[in-house]
Design a protein around this motif. Structure first.
Motif, PDB file in Angstrom:
ATOM      1  N   LEU A  15      -3.975  62.319 -16.338  1.00  0.00           N
ATOM      2  CA  LEU A  15      -2.823  61.455 -16.070  1.00  0.00           C
ATOM      3  C   LEU A  15      -3.103  60.528 -14.899  1.00  0.00           C
ATOM      4  O   LEU A  15      -2.822  59.330 -14.952  1.00  0.00           O
ATOM      5  CB  LEU A  15      -1.590  62.314 -15.778  1.00  0.00           C
ATOM      6  N   PHE A  16      -3.669  61.079 -13.816  1.00  0.00           N
ATOM      7  CA  PHE A  16      -4.037  60.270 -12.668  1.00  0.00           C
ATOM      8  C   PHE A  16      -5.558  60.120 -12.649  1.00  0.00           C
ATOM      9  O   PHE A  16      -6.283  61.081 -12.422  1.00  0.00           O
ATOM     10  CB  PHE A  16      -3.530  60.909 -11.366  1.00  0.00           C
ATOM     11  N   GLU A  17      -6.003  58.911 -12.905  1.00  0.00           N
ATOM     12  CA  GLU A  17      -7.426  58.652 -13.087  1.00  0.00           C
ATOM     13  C   GLU A  17      -8.220  58.979 -11.821  1.00  0.00           C
ATOM     14  O   GLU A  17      -7.859  58.557 -10.727  1.00  0.00           O
ATOM     15  CB  GLU A  17      -7.647  57.182 -13.462  1.00  0.00           C
ATOM     16  N   ARG A  18      -9.299  59.740 -12.008  1.00  0.00           N
ATOM     17  CA  ARG A  18     -10.160  60.094 -10.882  1.00  0.00           C
ATOM     18  C   ARG A  18     -11.144  58.958 -10.622  1.00  0.00           C
ATOM     19  O   ARG A  18     -11.533  58.235 -11.548  1.00  0.00           O
ATOM     20  CB  ARG A  18     -10.914  61.387 -11.171  1.00  0.00           C
ATOM     21  N   PRO A  19     -11.595  58.806  -9.395  1.00  0.00           N
ATOM     22  CA  PRO A  19     -12.499  57.697  -9.072  1.00  0.00           C
ATOM     23  C   PRO A  19     -13.819  57.741  -9.838  1.00  0.00           C
ATOM     24  O   PRO A  19     -14.346  56.704 -10.216  1.00  0.00           O
ATOM     25  CB  PRO A  19     -12.732  57.856  -7.565  1.00  0.00           C
ATOM     26  N   GLY A  20     -14.377  58.926 -10.047  1.00  0.00           N
ATOM     27  CA  GLY A  20     -15.663  59.013 -10.725  1.00  0.00           C
ATOM     28  C   GLY A  20     -16.847  58.782  -9.807  1.00  0.00           C
ATOM     29  O   GLY A  20     -17.999  58.991 -10.187  1.00  0.00           O
ATOM     30  N   VAL A  21     -16.588  58.333  -8.592  1.00  0.00           N
ATOM     31  CA  VAL A  21     -17.623  58.137  -7.573  1.00  0.00           C
ATOM     32  C   VAL A  21     -17.047  58.622  -6.246  1.00  0.00           C
ATOM     33  O   VAL A  21     -15.830  58.757  -6.092  1.00  0.00           O
ATOM     34  CB  VAL A  21     -18.030  56.651  -7.443  1.00  0.00           C
ATOM     35  N   ARG A  22     -17.938  58.883  -5.313  1.00  0.00           N
ATOM     36  CA  ARG A  22     -17.445  59.275  -3.990  1.00  0.00           C
ATOM     37  C   ARG A  22     -16.912  58.037  -3.262  1.00  0.00           C
ATOM     38  O   ARG A  22     -17.383  56.923  -3.484  1.00  0.00           O
ATOM     39  CB  ARG A  22     -18.556  59.922  -3.172  1.00  0.00           C
ATOM     40  N   PRO A  23     -15.921  58.199  -2.407  1.00  0.00           N
ATOM     41  CA  PRO A  23     -15.392  57.056  -1.656  1.00  0.00           C
ATOM     42  C   PRO A  23     -16.474  56.380  -0.822  1.00  0.00           C
ATOM     43  O   PRO A  23     -17.451  57.020  -0.408  1.00  0.00           O
ATOM     44  CB  PRO A  23     -14.319  57.688  -0.757  1.00  0.00           C
ATOM     45  N   ALA A  24     -16.308  55.097  -0.606  1.00  0.00           N
ATOM     46  CA  ALA A  24     -17.285  54.345   0.186  1.00  0.00           C
ATOM     47  C   ALA A  24     -17.194  54.758   1.651  1.00  0.00           C
ATOM     48  O   ALA A  24     -16.110  54.816   2.232  1.00  0.00           O
ATOM     49  CB  ALA A  24     -17.031  52.857   0.051  1.00  0.00           C
ATOM     50  N   SER A  25     -18.324  55.052   2.227  1.00  0.00           N
ATOM     51  CA  SER A  25     -18.390  55.389   3.652  1.00  0.00           C
ATOM     52  C   SER A  25     -18.520  54.102   4.453  1.00  0.00           C
ATOM     53  O   SER A  25     -18.832  53.034   3.893  1.00  0.00           O
ATOM     54  CB  SER A  25     -19.591  56.282   3.925  1.00  0.00           C
ATOM     55  N   PRO A  26     -18.298  54.154   5.778  1.00  0.00           N
ATOM     56  CA  PRO A  26     -18.513  52.950   6.605  1.00  0.00           C
ATOM     57  C   PRO A  26     -19.911  52.371   6.414  1.00  0.00           C
ATOM     58  O   PRO A  26     -20.081  51.146   6.380  1.00  0.00           O
ATOM     59  CB  PRO A  26     -18.284  53.468   8.023  1.00  0.00           C
ATOM     60  N   ARG A  27     -20.907  53.244   6.281  1.00  0.00           N
ATOM     61  CA  ARG A  27     -22.279  52.760   6.069  1.00  0.00           C
ATOM     62  C   ARG A  27     -22.398  52.035   4.730  1.00  0.00           C
ATOM     63  O   ARG A  27     -23.058  50.995   4.638  1.00  0.00           O
ATOM     64  CB  ARG A  27     -23.254  53.928   6.129  1.00  0.00           C
ATOM     65  N   ASP A  28     -21.762  52.567   3.700  1.00  0.00           N
ATOM     66  CA  ASP A  28     -21.784  51.909   2.383  1.00  0.00           C
ATOM     67  C   ASP A  28     -21.151  50.521   2.466  1.00  0.00           C
ATOM     68  O   ASP A  28     -21.668  49.553   1.898  1.00  0.00           O
ATOM     69  CB  ASP A  28     -21.018  52.746   1.352  1.00  0.00           C
ATOM     70  N   ILE A  29     -20.031  50.455   3.158  1.00  0.00           N
ATOM     71  CA  ILE A  29     -19.309  49.188   3.245  1.00  0.00           C
ATOM     72  C   ILE A  29     -20.151  48.136   3.969  1.00  0.00           C
ATOM     73  O   ILE A  29     -20.238  46.979   3.526  1.00  0.00           O
ATOM     74  CB  ILE A  29     -17.959  49.387   3.967  1.00  0.00           C
ATOM     75  N   VAL A  30     -20.783  48.526   5.063  1.00  0.00           N
ATOM     76  CA  VAL A  30     -21.638  47.588   5.805  1.00  0.00           C
ATOM     77  C   VAL A  30     -22.809  47.139   4.940  1.00  0.00           C
ATOM     78  O   VAL A  30     -23.151  45.944   4.894  1.00  0.00           O
ATOM     79  CB  VAL A  30     -22.151  48.245   7.108  1.00  0.00           C
ATOM     80  N   PRO A 273     -10.118  49.699 -13.638  1.00  0.00           N
ATOM     81  CA  PRO A 273      -9.009  49.984 -12.722  1.00  0.00           C
ATOM     82  C   PRO A 273      -8.158  51.148 -13.221  1.00  0.00           C
ATOM     83  O   PRO A 273      -7.913  51.275 -14.424  1.00  0.00           O
ATOM     84  CB  PRO A 273      -8.212  48.670 -12.720  1.00  0.00           C
ATOM     85  N   PRO A 274      -7.699  52.004 -12.310  1.00  0.00           N
ATOM     86  CA  PRO A 274      -6.864  53.154 -12.692  1.00  0.00           C
ATOM     87  C   PRO A 274      -5.425  52.720 -12.950  1.00  0.00           C
ATOM     88  O   PRO A 274      -4.668  52.464 -12.010  1.00  0.00           O
ATOM     89  CB  PRO A 274      -6.977  54.068 -11.473  1.00  0.00           C
ATOM     90  N   VAL A 275      -5.030  52.652 -14.195  1.00  0.00           N
ATOM     91  CA  VAL A 275      -3.736  52.072 -14.559  1.00  0.00           C
ATOM     92  C   VAL A 275      -2.569  52.893 -14.028  1.00  0.00           C
ATOM     93  O   VAL A 275      -1.653  52.355 -13.390  1.00  0.00           O
ATOM     94  CB  VAL A 275      -3.639  51.925 -16.093  1.00  0.00           C
ATOM     95  N   ASN A 276      -2.576  54.203 -14.286  1.00  0.00           N
ATOM     96  CA  ASN A 276      -1.452  55.034 -13.836  1.00  0.00           C
ATOM     97  C   ASN A 276      -1.406  55.160 -12.315  1.00  0.00           C
ATOM     98  O   ASN A 276      -0.337  55.092 -11.707  1.00  0.00           O
ATOM     99  CB  ASN A 276      -1.544  56.431 -14.459  1.00  0.00           C
ATOM    100  N   VAL A 277      -2.560  55.368 -11.707  1.00  0.00           N
ATOM    101  CA  VAL A 277      -2.605  55.476 -10.249  1.00  0.00           C
ATOM    102  C   VAL A 277      -2.113  54.173  -9.614  1.00  0.00           C
ATOM    103  O   VAL A 277      -1.393  54.196  -8.604  1.00  0.00           O
ATOM    104  CB  VAL A 277      -4.033  55.805  -9.774  1.00  0.00           C
ATOM    105  N   THR A 278      -2.494  53.054 -10.207  1.00  0.00           N
ATOM    106  CA  THR A 278      -2.038  51.760  -9.699  1.00  0.00           C
ATOM    107  C   THR A 278      -0.525  51.649  -9.764  1.00  0.00           C
ATOM    108  O   THR A 278       0.123  51.185  -8.817  1.00  0.00           O
ATOM    109  CB  THR A 278      -2.680  50.626 -10.512  1.00  0.00           C
TER     110      THR A 278
END
Length: 421
Positions: A15-30, A273-278
């Motif tokens: 029902l609530f779509e899971r990301p499927g990936v780990r959240p982006a870390s500060p290092r990932d974002i940079v 995009p996660p439709v229900n979560v959105t």
């Protein structure tokens, strides 16, 4: 001929779509950030902070709202949208740009002619609750999964078309500003070596700003006001009349029209995009925004089209993060920034938006008319650009409804081919 079947329902999808990936870390974002992605975020912010803000100011002024109430409205929509954008984009590692429903603002305009502002605020709170309930039940995803993608993208094409026509009109009416922007964009696009160092849309932004300054068209009226925003709490009044007039149209505008655009644009760009979560997130954020006297939050189509306009798909979430940070800053300094943005000539904003949206408009037409459901897509497009309004609900919604009915009645073979494939 390639057919595009409707999205099939996946029974195993939670029902609530899971990301499927780990959240982006500060290092990932940079690591994933870059000037191109930052410029896309900046363009998205300029778009959101110009024309849409002008609509809020116009509607609020006609409705007799005070400057403090208007400033609080602007603060609420950008703060909530910015925070939600950053959280969602980091968690799902894809661009999920949230702002506010522009058609929803337009809906509020006539209502303020006979409803009090507290009554409208009460409708905002109930709308947020309805959006939340529809998201939690999973109904939103079921409805969107039932509509063929060409129909949804035809609605998107109809909504986005005005950006292309506004670009042409701007060149005609204010060539001093618009023409250099178009020429710069064409040159940077046609010569990849140049575009690598200066993204085409960013180049158009810079050249346009220079043209505005040199032509003397940047004009502040009344000086710069107090910079810092001061949120205002307005106690809601629960009016049956306001609920009947605003709640359902606002919820439909957010979930079907605005979120539908946003999801379709992101899917066309290769994201999921996660439709229900959105929908749930929009419900929660809309409730918080209502506390500041602000209209509902949505996954905006135009902004996400700008955020995905260029670059690698896996890195585009950083454009959304940049947009979210700029949204929060704009919220905190809303009175001053609003005055500065509105001091630029309309041709600058319209040209910038038109240039940035060309790729998204192209993709919308390609997805709509390249294979199956072309008749219903055409009907959807025509109804969307017609401006049809029924029950205070705009043409984009009716375009999807009428297009879907046409597809069921006249394109049954396309459904059969899609189900067989």
């Amino acid at each position: 001929m390639t057919t595009t079947p409707p999205v099939a329902k996946d029974e195993k999808t939670p029902l609530f779509e899971r990301p499927g990936v780990r959240p982006a870390s500060p290092r990932d974002i940079v690591r994933d950030s870059g000037i191109g992605y930052a410029s896309n975020g900046l363009i998205g912010m300029i778009f959101a902070a110009s024309g849409p803000v002008a609509i809020i100011l116009g509607v609020g002024a006609q409705g007799g709202l005070s400057s403090a109430e208007l400033a609080s409205w602007i603060f609420g929509v950008f703060l909530c949208g910015g925070i939600l954008t950053i959280i969602a984009s980091v968690v799902y590692r894809q661009p999920l740009g949230f702002a506010f429903t522009i058609p929803g603002v337009v809906l509020v305009g006539p209502a303020l002619g006979h409803l009090t502002w507290p009554e409208v605020i009460g409708a905002f709170f109930v709308t947020a609750l309805l959006i939340l309930v529809l998201g939690v039940t999973g109904l939103v995803r079921k409805v969107m999964a039932a509509i063929p993608m060409p129909i949804v993208m035809a609605m998107v094409a109809g909504v986005f078309l005005r950006f292309g026509t506004d670009l042409i009109t701007s060149v005609e009416e204010n060539a001093v500003v618009a023409a250099p922007m178009v020429i710069t964009f064409v040159l940077l696009t046609a010569i990849p070596r140049l575009g690598k160092f200066l993204p085409p849309v960013l180049g158009a932004l810079v050249v346009g700003a220079i043209a505005v300054a040199l032509s003397g068209q940047f004009q502040l009226e009344g000086g710069v006001p107090t910079w810092f925003a001061a949120p205002v709490w307005t106690a809601p009044v629960w009016s049956v009349g306001a609920m009947l007039e605003l709640v359902v149209p606002l919820a439909i505008t957010v979930l079907v029209v605005q979120n539908g655009q946003g999801v379709a644009v992101l899917q066309a760009a290769g994201h999921k995009p996660p439709v229900n979560v959105t929908a749930v997130a929009c419900g929660v954020s809309s409730g918080v925004a209502a506390a500041f006297g602000a209209v509902a939050t949505c996954l905006t189509g135009p902004t996400n089209a700008l955020l995905t306009a260029s670059g690698e798909k896996r890195r585009q979430y950083t454009a959304a993060i940049a947009f979210g940070i700029l949204s929060i800053l704009f919220a905190l300094f809303a009175p001053g920034f609003t005055t500065l943005m509105l001091a630029a000539p309309p041709a600058y904003i319209l040209s910038l938006g038109g240039i940035a949206m060309l790729r998204a408009l192209q993709q919308a037409f390609v997805t709509s008319f390249r294979g199956a459901f072309t008749l219903s897509a055409l009907i959807t497009f025509v109804v969307t650009i017609s401006g049809l309004t029924i029950f205070n609900i705009g043409a984009a919604f009716w375009g999807i409804v009428i297009g879907y009915i046409v597809s069921r009645l006249m394109e049954r073979d396309d459904y059969r081919k899609g189900l067989a494939g």
